[in-house]
Scaffold this motif. Structure first.
Motif, PDB file in Angstrom:
ATOM      1  N   ASP A 172       4.695  -1.639   7.070  1.00 43.20           N
ATOM      2  CA  ASP A 172       3.800  -0.619   6.521  1.00 43.20           C
ATOM      3  C   ASP A 172       3.383   0.443   7.539  1.00 43.20           C
ATOM      4  O   ASP A 172       2.605   1.352   7.209  1.00 43.20           O
ATOM      5  N   LYS A 173       3.878   0.340   8.760  1.00 42.52           N
ATOM      6  CA  LYS A 173       3.472   1.284   9.788  1.00 42.52           C
ATOM      7  C   LYS A 173       3.998   2.694   9.498  1.00 42.52           C
ATOM      8  O   LYS A 173       5.151   2.881   9.098  1.00 42.52           O
TER       9      LYS A 173
ATOM     10  N   SER B 259      -2.604   3.982   3.279  1.00 41.56           N
ATOM     11  CA  SER B 259      -3.708   3.038   3.181  1.00 41.56           C
ATOM     12  C   SER B 259      -4.890   3.572   3.967  1.00 41.56           C
ATOM     13  O   SER B 259      -4.734   4.058   5.081  1.00 41.56           O
TER      14      SER B 259
ATOM     15  N   HIS C 168       6.786  -4.599  11.204  1.00 45.13           N
ATOM     16  CA  HIS C 168       5.770  -3.596  10.883  1.00 45.13           C
ATOM     17  C   HIS C 168       6.216  -2.792   9.653  1.00 45.13           C
ATOM     18  O   HIS C 168       6.473  -1.591   9.732  1.00 45.13           O
TER      19      HIS C 168
ATOM     20  N   PRO D   4       6.818   4.731   5.034  1.00 44.45           N
ATOM     21  CA  PRO D   4       7.779   4.136   5.980  1.00 44.45           C
ATOM     22  C   PRO D   4       9.238   4.344   5.592  1.00 44.45           C
ATOM     23  O   PRO D   4      10.128   4.262   6.446  1.00 44.45           O
TER      24      PRO D   4
ATOM     25  N   TYR E  76       0.333   4.688  13.529  1.00 39.58           N
ATOM     26  CA  TYR E  76       0.668   4.150  14.849  1.00 39.58           C
ATOM     27  C   TYR E  76       1.652   5.097  15.522  1.00 39.58           C
ATOM     28  O   TYR E  76       2.662   5.478  14.931  1.00 39.58           O
TER      29      TYR E  76
ATOM     30  N   ASN F 238      -7.527   3.196  10.616  1.00 36.41           N
ATOM     31  CA  ASN F 238      -6.411   3.057   9.675  1.00 36.41           C
ATOM     32  C   ASN F 238      -5.303   2.278  10.382  1.00 36.41           C
ATOM     33  O   ASN F 238      -4.599   2.803  11.251  1.00 36.41           O
ATOM     34  N   SER F 239      -5.135   1.028  10.004  1.00 40.22           N
ATOM     35  CA  SER F 239      -4.206   0.142  10.712  1.00 40.22           C
ATOM     36  C   SER F 239      -2.740   0.500  10.498  1.00 40.22           C
ATOM     37  O   SER F 239      -1.861  -0.057  11.157  1.00 40.22           O
ATOM     38  N   ASP F 240      -2.459   1.412   9.578  1.00 37.36           N
ATOM     39  CA  ASP F 240      -1.059   1.786   9.325  1.00 37.36           C
ATOM     40  C   ASP F 240      -0.572   2.913  10.237  1.00 37.36           C
ATOM     41  O   ASP F 240       0.628   3.067  10.447  1.00 37.36           O
TER      42      ASP F 240
END
Length: 482
Positions: free
Chosen positions: A109-110, A4, A107, A142, A31, A27-29
């Motif tokens: 989608d991380k 994403s 989480h 993931p 991490y 990009n919040s995914d």
């Protein structure tokens, strides 16, 4: 699942270090964790300074104290810290913590990652400029297994603070490349020098692994390092994985054989076996502390104007099948190769070569760019009691074997040649196989391309089968003459 790119539409600037870190932070995914040992937390600092890092950085740490480091990652057998095994332990440990402490249901989608480096910067006396290992273990889905990119660098700058900053930029380039350039490994490698130059660092080894890199040939990635001017020499082993030259050559006796190996022939292997026998008979040369290198120069790979990667891999395939370590270098002149070896060892060194290569060594035109000319080159070439093992050539007209006794060099070079010969630096390979002397790689290659099956008898056992099975060097079953 594709990555994403939330917020990516806002990033339109050139890929500066800041724009790279911001794209990742937005990009919040993505991490993960940062574990940096030996040169500050320079990579993590770039992400913190950009802003919006809370969604990217789960943890940033630096276990500088050796006892703390050992307590977290374990103790290495060799008690060293700036090593590839140490780096891999760091990457594995931090990913395990991520998986253990963060719920996948919370989480889903991380895309987890762990970035790590273990580095030593320039020492106080400025004698050793420093080096290090950096790597990233990361997901692109993931539900997939982790991918991994590991590389080794050598610093060129002479200031510790500058080296730290360089390391931070390189770390950002690696993380950015892993997530956004993974579909084009060649461009990913090239991107390591974004906002950097080869005056600041050298990248001399890289390995890719994981599901997204299943079809990446790490030997080809080594070639990219050379083509991009990131290093002057790369090495890979029989398994096809890249090796760190400094690690393989450290405190070793070195015997090097230069050739085109296009393809490797019975002559090449006879030269290898007979020169190795002579080398092991030298004083203080033990086989357990000896490394044999099959070396190909970059100029040899680009003889037709540009590098043919398929041709390179064909040569590599055969040498690896024979269990050999292969080195590709930018060193057209032998004295530069010997200088390079001398960075890693003070032990005995030797070169095995044919008549034509020895004649070139005594040709002044190859040293016109040196202020001291051929004498400067020879001082660097022979200063460590280097030996040259010469494989003979059979003169087709007279039938005589040309060796160090009857080799003709330029009249101006006669006395210099005589000096090194009389001092035992030039040694004949006498117990050669006279039945194979008329085998030349270029002749075999032409026969393969033309479909003449007689070439098979000119190669070491098992090599012709590999060429036919894998269609190397343009081999085609349909062209074989009956």
């Amino acid at each position: 699942m594709a990555i994403s790119l939330k917020g990516d539409q806002e990033i339109t600037s050139a890929p500066t270090t800041k724009s790279k870190t911001l794209r990742i932070n937005l990009n919040s995914d993505i991490y993960g964790t940062f574990a940096e040992i030996g040169a500050g937390q320079e990579t993590a600092r770039n992400f913190f300074r950009t802003g919006a890092a809370s969604g990217t950085i789960a943890k940033a740490m630096s276990a500088y104290d050796k006892d703390f480091s050992d307590a977290i990652y374990g103790i290495e057998e060799d008690k060293r810290y700036v090593t590839q095994p140490r780096l891999k332990k760091m990457l594995g440990h931090e990913i395990d913590l991520m998986e253990d402490r963060l719920s996948r249901s919370k989480h889903p989608d991380k895309l987890f990652f762990s970035y790590a480096n273990t580095v030593t910067t320039i020492d106080f006396a400025k004698q050793f400029k420093g080096h290090g290992w950096i790597g990233i273990r990361f997901q692109l889905d993931p539900l997939e297994e982790y991918n991994e990119i590991i590389l080794h660098l050598r610093f060129k700058e002479t200031d510790a603070r500058l080296q730290q900053e360089t390391l931070g930029v390189l770390g950002v380039n690696l993380i950015y490349g892993a997530f956004y350039l993974n579909d084009n490994p060649k461009e990913l490698v090239k991107s390591f020098y974004d906002n950097l130059s080869n005056d600041q660092l050298e990248v001399d080894m890289i390995n890719f692994s994981g599901p997204r890199f299943m079809y990446v040939d790490n030997r080809l990635m080594s070639l990219q390092l050379l083509k991009n001017g990131m290093t002057n020499a790369v090495m890979f082993g029989p398994d096809g994985n890249n090796l760190l030259p400094a690690q393989v050559l450290y405190k070793k006796n070195i015997l090097a054989l230069r050739g085109s190996f296009r393809p490797v022939t019975k002559v090449n292997m006879d030269m290898y076996e007979k020169s190795k026998k002579l080398f092991l008979a030298e004083n203080k040369v033990k086989e357990s502390r000896t490394q044999v290198i099959f070396e190909i120069t970059l100029s040899n790979l680009s003889g037709e104007g540009k590098i043919n990667e398929r041709d390179f891999l064909d040569r590599a395939e055969l040498l690896c099948s024979l269990g050999q370590n292969v080195m590709i270098t930018n060193f057209q002149q032998y004295f530069k190769l010997v200088e390079y070896f001398s960075e890693f060892t003070k032990e005995r060194m030797a070169l095995a070569m044919g008549v034509n290569n020895l004649i070139q060594i005594f040709d002044e035109k190859y040293y016109r760019n040196l202020s001291g000319g051929i004498l400067e080159a020879f001082g660097k070439l022979f200063y460590r009691d280097l030996k040259v093992y010469m494989y003979p050539y059979k003169d087709q007209e007279s039938g005589a074997y040309i060796n160090t006794e009857n080799l003709k060099v330029h009249p101006r070079m006669k006395e210099l040649y005589k000096f090194f010969k009389n001092n035992g630096r030039l040694i004949n390979i006498d117990d050669f196989d006279s039945e194979t002397l008329d085998i030349f790689s270029r002749k075999v290659l032409k026969m393969i391309v033309n479909g003449d099956h007689d070439w098979e008898e000119m190669l070491p056992e098992g090599i012709s089968e590999i060429i036919k099975q894998k269609r190397l060097f343009g081999y085609s079953k349909t062209r074989v003459k009956k």
